[in-house]
Design an enzyme around this catalytic site. Sequence first.
Site, PDB file in Angstrom:
ATOM      1  N   ASP A  28     -27.698  14.052  20.141  1.00  0.00           N
ATOM      2  CA  ASP A  28     -26.811  14.338  21.275  1.00  0.00           C
ATOM      3  C   ASP A  28     -25.351  14.403  20.814  1.00  0.00           C
ATOM      4  O   ASP A  28     -24.975  13.745  19.848  1.00  0.00           O
ATOM      5  CB  ASP A  28     -27.003  13.232  22.325  1.00  0.00           C
ATOM      6  N   ASN A  76     -33.422  21.239  29.573  1.00  0.00           N
ATOM      7  CA  ASN A  76     -32.314  22.023  29.000  1.00  0.00           C
ATOM      8  C   ASN A  76     -32.250  23.464  29.508  1.00  0.00           C
ATOM      9  O   ASN A  76     -31.240  24.143  29.325  1.00  0.00           O
ATOM     10  CB  ASN A  76     -32.366  22.012  27.467  1.00  0.00           C
ATOM     11  N   GLU A 215     -38.140   0.335  18.310  1.00  0.00           N
ATOM     12  CA  GLU A 215     -36.794  -0.231  18.343  1.00  0.00           C
ATOM     13  C   GLU A 215     -35.837   0.910  18.660  1.00  0.00           C
ATOM     14  O   GLU A 215     -36.106   2.061  18.297  1.00  0.00           O
ATOM     15  CB  GLU A 215     -36.437  -0.831  16.982  1.00  0.00           C
TER      16      GLU A 215
HETATM   17  C1  FPP Z   1     -27.669  17.786  22.774  1.00  0.00           C
HETATM   18  O1  FPP Z   1     -26.272  17.853  22.659  1.00  0.00           O
HETATM   19  C2  FPP Z   1     -28.254  18.726  21.846  1.00  0.00           C
HETATM   20  C3  FPP Z   1     -29.119  19.726  22.178  1.00  0.00           C
HETATM   21  C4  FPP Z   1     -29.593  19.963  23.548  1.00  0.00           C
HETATM   22  C5  FPP Z   1     -29.603  20.653  21.160  1.00  0.00           C
HETATM   23  C6  FPP Z   1     -30.004  20.030  19.866  1.00  0.00           C
HETATM   24  C7  FPP Z   1     -30.062  21.099  18.895  1.00  0.00           C
HETATM   25  C8  FPP Z   1     -29.589  21.052  17.669  1.00  0.00           C
HETATM   26  C9  FPP Z   1     -29.057  19.857  17.001  1.00  0.00           C
HETATM   27  C10 FPP Z   1     -29.605  22.319  16.934  1.00  0.00           C
HETATM   28  C11 FPP Z   1     -30.415  22.350  15.746  1.00  0.00           C
HETATM   29  C12 FPP Z   1     -31.824  21.991  15.862  1.00  0.00           C
HETATM   30  C13 FPP Z   1     -32.755  22.589  15.117  1.00  0.00           C
HETATM   31  C14 FPP Z   1     -34.141  22.103  15.098  1.00  0.00           C
HETATM   32  C15 FPP Z   1     -32.425  23.746  14.291  1.00  0.00           C
HETATM   33  P1  FPP Z   1     -25.438  18.282  23.912  1.00  0.00           P
HETATM   34  O2  FPP Z   1     -25.251  19.759  23.851  1.00  0.00           O
HETATM   35  O3  FPP Z   1     -26.083  17.798  25.158  1.00  0.00           O
HETATM   36  O4  FPP Z   1     -24.080  17.567  23.667  1.00  0.00           O
HETATM   37  P2  FPP Z   1     -23.084  17.022  24.796  1.00  0.00           P
HETATM   38  O5  FPP Z   1     -23.789  15.863  25.443  1.00  0.00           O
HETATM   39  O6  FPP Z   1     -21.895  16.603  24.016  1.00  0.00           O
HETATM   40  O7  FPP Z   1     -22.813  18.142  25.737  1.00  0.00           O
END
Ligand code: FPP
Length: 250
Positions: A28, A76, A215
């Site tokens: 995150d 999402n 954990e």
């Molecule tokens: C949450 O951060 C992250 C996601 C919903 C996407 C996770 C994806 C990646 C790390 C990209 C790469 C993954 C792979 C497997 C290639 P957020 O966007 O909710 O952050 P925020 O809470 O700061 O808005």
Amino acid sequence: MNERAEQQPDTLSSQTPGGPRHVAIIMDGNGRWATMRGRPRLFGHHAGAKRVREVVEACPDVGVEYLTIFAFSTENWKRTQVEVAGLMSLFRRYIAKETRALGENGVRVRFIGDRVRLDDKLIKLMNDLETATEHNERVHLTIALNYGGRDEVARATKRLAQDVADGRLDPVDVDEETLPRYLDTYVLPDPDLVIRTSGEARISNFLLWQSAYAEYEFIDTLWPDFTREEFARLCASFGGRDRRFGAVKT
Ligand code: FPP
């Protein structure tokens, strides 16, 4: 019982004497990381993808055999069309670009989640990557894509109910070892340690059944700033924890 449910996982609940055998990560903070730099949210997701490679490569050094990462949740889809399309494009590019390195590093890749809503091109890339890496066993990387814990339990329950309806499973035999055989994670041990970055202390529908005795580490670092050193430190501190699985020490 269906063919899938007959396969036994190597263990349903792993207990490691030292570090964690299975680490699950809620990655995150990509959006905030990008916003702090005056960049679009997708910039943060691209930076986050680089951290995935670093952490996967660090696993053998810290004794982690299974790594499960939350890449896209069933919730999402509620993000803007631009962000969802950008993430799907990133996943396609990541798979195409990383296939060779993952293979060379002995990484076996699996995907969990419901593929129904994903586009055909992405599904093909996912299937091909799973097949291309199926004989690897140095690190087991599981990518949760269109994954939600409640959705997974609902899909599992549907299959279990079908086996009962078809006479393959007797309801009398259903116990807490039955349902896991129908989950997407049926071949994986349960996670020992769940890490969530970016300072939020919630599990957001991730591995609900499987994490019953995990954990948790909630850390402030935003995912694009997460390093292999921090990963190693969290795995090392896990080794010092007293896990009793509900029992009393004698
Ligand atoms: C949450 O951060 C992250 C996601 C919903 C996407 C996770 C994806 C990646 C790390 C990209 C790469 C993954 C792979 C497997 C290639 P957020 O966007 O909710 O952050 P925020 O809470 O700061 O808005």
